[in-house]
Design a protein around this motif. Sequence first.
Motif, PDB file in Angstrom:
ATOM      1  N   GLN A   1      43.925  98.634 113.262  1.00  0.00           N
ATOM      2  CA  GLN A   1      42.509  98.272 113.473  1.00  0.00           C
ATOM      3  C   GLN A   1      41.937  97.520 112.266  1.00  0.00           C
ATOM      4  OE1 GLN A   1      40.857 102.156 114.556  1.00  0.00           O
ATOM      5  NE2 GLN A   1      40.758 101.505 116.694  1.00  0.00           N
ATOM      6  N   GLY A   2      42.730  97.387 111.215  1.00  0.00           N
ATOM      7  CA  GLY A   2      42.309  96.563 110.068  1.00  0.00           C
ATOM      8  C   GLY A   2      41.671  97.332 108.932  1.00  0.00           C
ATOM      9  N   PHE A   3      41.764  98.662 108.951  1.00  0.00           N
ATOM     10  CA  PHE A   3      41.221  99.431 107.826  1.00  0.00           C
ATOM     11  C   PHE A   3      42.161  99.319 106.623  1.00  0.00           C
ATOM     12  CE2 PHE A   3      38.932 101.317 111.350  1.00  0.00           C
ATOM     13  CZ  PHE A   3      37.678 101.528 110.810  1.00  0.00           C
ATOM     14  N   LYS A   4      41.607  99.501 105.430  1.00  0.00           N
ATOM     15  CA  LYS A   4      42.430  99.423 104.213  1.00  0.00           C
ATOM     16  C   LYS A   4      42.312 100.739 103.433  1.00  0.00           C
ATOM     17  CE  LYS A   4      38.594  97.212 101.874  1.00  0.00           C
ATOM     18  NZ  LYS A   4      37.859  96.062 101.449  1.00  0.00           N
ATOM     19  N   ASN A   5      43.123 100.860 102.386  1.00  0.00           N
ATOM     20  CA  ASN A   5      43.114 102.056 101.520  1.00  0.00           C
ATOM     21  C   ASN A   5      43.088 103.353 102.329  1.00  0.00           C
ATOM     22  OD1 ASN A   5      43.045 100.366  99.284  1.00  0.00           O
ATOM     23  ND2 ASN A   5      40.800 100.285  99.301  1.00  0.00           N
ATOM     24  N   ILE A   6      44.014 103.454 103.271  1.00  0.00           N
ATOM     25  CA  ILE A   6      44.032 104.631 104.153  1.00  0.00           C
ATOM     26  C   ILE A   6      44.735 105.781 103.433  1.00  0.00           C
ATOM     27  CG2 ILE A   6      44.826 105.494 106.394  1.00  0.00           C
ATOM     28  CD1 ILE A   6      44.847 102.467 107.260  1.00  0.00           C
ATOM     29  N   LYS A   7      44.056 106.920 103.408  1.00  0.00           N
ATOM     30  CA  LYS A   7      44.626 108.059 102.664  1.00  0.00           C
ATOM     31  C   LYS A   7      44.691 109.289 103.574  1.00  0.00           C
ATOM     32  CE  LYS A   7      44.159 110.274  98.114  1.00  0.00           C
ATOM     33  NZ  LYS A   7      44.756 111.521  98.418  1.00  0.00           N
ATOM     34  N   LEU A   8      45.872 109.889 103.592  1.00  0.00           N
ATOM     35  CA  LEU A   8      46.086 111.110 104.375  1.00  0.00           C
ATOM     36  C   LEU A   8      46.030 112.300 103.415  1.00  0.00           C
ATOM     37  CD1 LEU A   8      47.148 112.384 107.111  1.00  0.00           C
ATOM     38  CD2 LEU A   8      49.451 111.970 106.239  1.00  0.00           C
ATOM     39  N   LYS A   9      45.360 113.370 103.843  1.00  0.00           N
ATOM     40  CA  LYS A   9      45.222 114.520 102.944  1.00  0.00           C
ATOM     41  C   LYS A   9      45.577 115.811 103.678  1.00  0.00           C
ATOM     42  CE  LYS A   9      41.918 116.008  99.495  1.00  0.00           C
ATOM     43  NZ  LYS A   9      40.591 115.992  98.975  1.00  0.00           N
ATOM     44  N   GLN A  10      46.160 116.744 102.939  1.00  0.00           N
ATOM     45  CA  GLN A  10      46.528 118.028 103.542  1.00  0.00           C
ATOM     46  C   GLN A  10      45.391 119.042 103.341  1.00  0.00           C
ATOM     47  OE1 GLN A  10      48.924 116.345 101.512  1.00  0.00           O
ATOM     48  NE2 GLN A  10      49.658 115.531 103.470  1.00  0.00           N
ATOM     49  N   ASP A  11      45.392 120.032 104.241  1.00  0.00           N
ATOM     50  CA  ASP A  11      44.417 121.112 104.087  1.00  0.00           C
ATOM     51  C   ASP A  11      44.999 122.223 103.201  1.00  0.00           C
ATOM     52  OD1 ASP A  11      46.153 122.617 105.662  1.00  0.00           O
ATOM     53  OD2 ASP A  11      45.000 122.333 107.501  1.00  0.00           O
ATOM     54  N   MET A  12      44.253 123.311 103.069  1.00  0.00           N
ATOM     55  CA  MET A  12      44.694 124.404 102.171  1.00  0.00           C
ATOM     56  C   MET A  12      46.011 125.046 102.623  1.00  0.00           C
ATOM     57  SD  MET A  12      41.874 127.194 103.282  1.00  0.00           S
ATOM     58  CE  MET A  12      40.819 126.387 104.466  1.00  0.00           C
ATOM     59  N   PHE A  13      46.385 124.804 103.887  1.00  0.00           N
ATOM     60  CA  PHE A  13      47.651 125.364 104.380  1.00  0.00           C
ATOM     61  C   PHE A  13      48.794 124.353 104.251  1.00  0.00           C
ATOM     62  CE2 PHE A  13      44.129 127.120 106.971  1.00  0.00           C
ATOM     63  CZ  PHE A  13      44.139 128.406 106.444  1.00  0.00           C
TER      64      PHE A  13
END
Length: 288
Positions: free
Chosen positions: A266-278
């Motif tokens: 979709q053209g987004f940049k600086n995409i960051k995936l993050k984990q939860d406390m588990f």
Amino acid sequence: MRLRTILDIYHKELDALYGKQEVDSFFNLLIDHYLQLKRIHIVVDPEYVITKSEEQPLFEALSALKLEQPIQYIIGVTDFYGLTFKVNTHTLIPRPETEELVSWILSDQKGNESVDPLQIMDIGTGSGCIAITLAKKLTNARVIGMDISEKALELSRENAISNMVDLSFLQGDILNVTRSDHLLNHKLDVVVSNPPYVRHLEKAEMQNNVLNNEPHTALFVSDDNPLIFYKAIGEFAKDKLKPNGLLYFEINEYLGRETMTLLEQQGFKNIKLKQDMFGKDRMIRAEK
Ligand SMILES: C[S@@+](CC[C@H](N)C(=O)[O-])C[C@H]1O[C@@H](n2cnc3c(N)ncnc32)[C@H](O)[C@@H]1O
């Protein structure tokens, strides 16, 4: 009856279903909520007696717990980010993972000295937990909460009042956005959403108290199109965000990679995936 005797009845009736420790924590929550009593009352005064009318809500709650109704629906409130939110069967019960998403947004905005108000939209607002917490903590923010469910919006409006914050709510279907509402004409700095993302094939992993009580429109998507909301909200955000505006999602732990790929397409940049406390993939931030 002695309060201690009622606790014994709770254990006898519920331990097999929930385990002793959880039954203790339900009981503590209930005596605090209905009688403003702390657990210590039972410890220091095992003979402490309550009246018939005080007993009644405790026995009603016991019946509801036996039917595996969530404790938050029984007492009608829950805590989210240190604030109190009313909840009912029209709204999802806010989860700790969602607090982490809010925390991410707040830490990104820390020190933002912009004189212009920060325009934020929360899509699928439910109880209003995300929208209201952001409005409460970011005093320069103008927040809009949107949901398809008028019943959920009734409650989110009440929650905004009880938490003493001023924000706007809008009824709408993000899968069929009509451009008529003026609230949809604002350019936004932040779009956030915790949309429905559980596939029917994941039902087997879910507990009865969730499956049988929480609203299915808030939870489920079809197995063959699980990212339907992410695609629609991504397109909406692409259109409505200001340059460099931020999109935040809570996501299905099994679909982190797929959701990132969709946002890239979709053209987004600086995409960051993050984990939860588990340690589970649970949140994504993307920049326009
Ligand atoms: C997972 S719940 C999230 C509720 C709340 N934001 C939270 O984090 O606890 C998803 C919400 O999306 C709403 N929703 C479902 N379909 C929608 C649609 N087509 N358009 C807008 N909202 C929708 C549901 O009513 C529900 O309140």
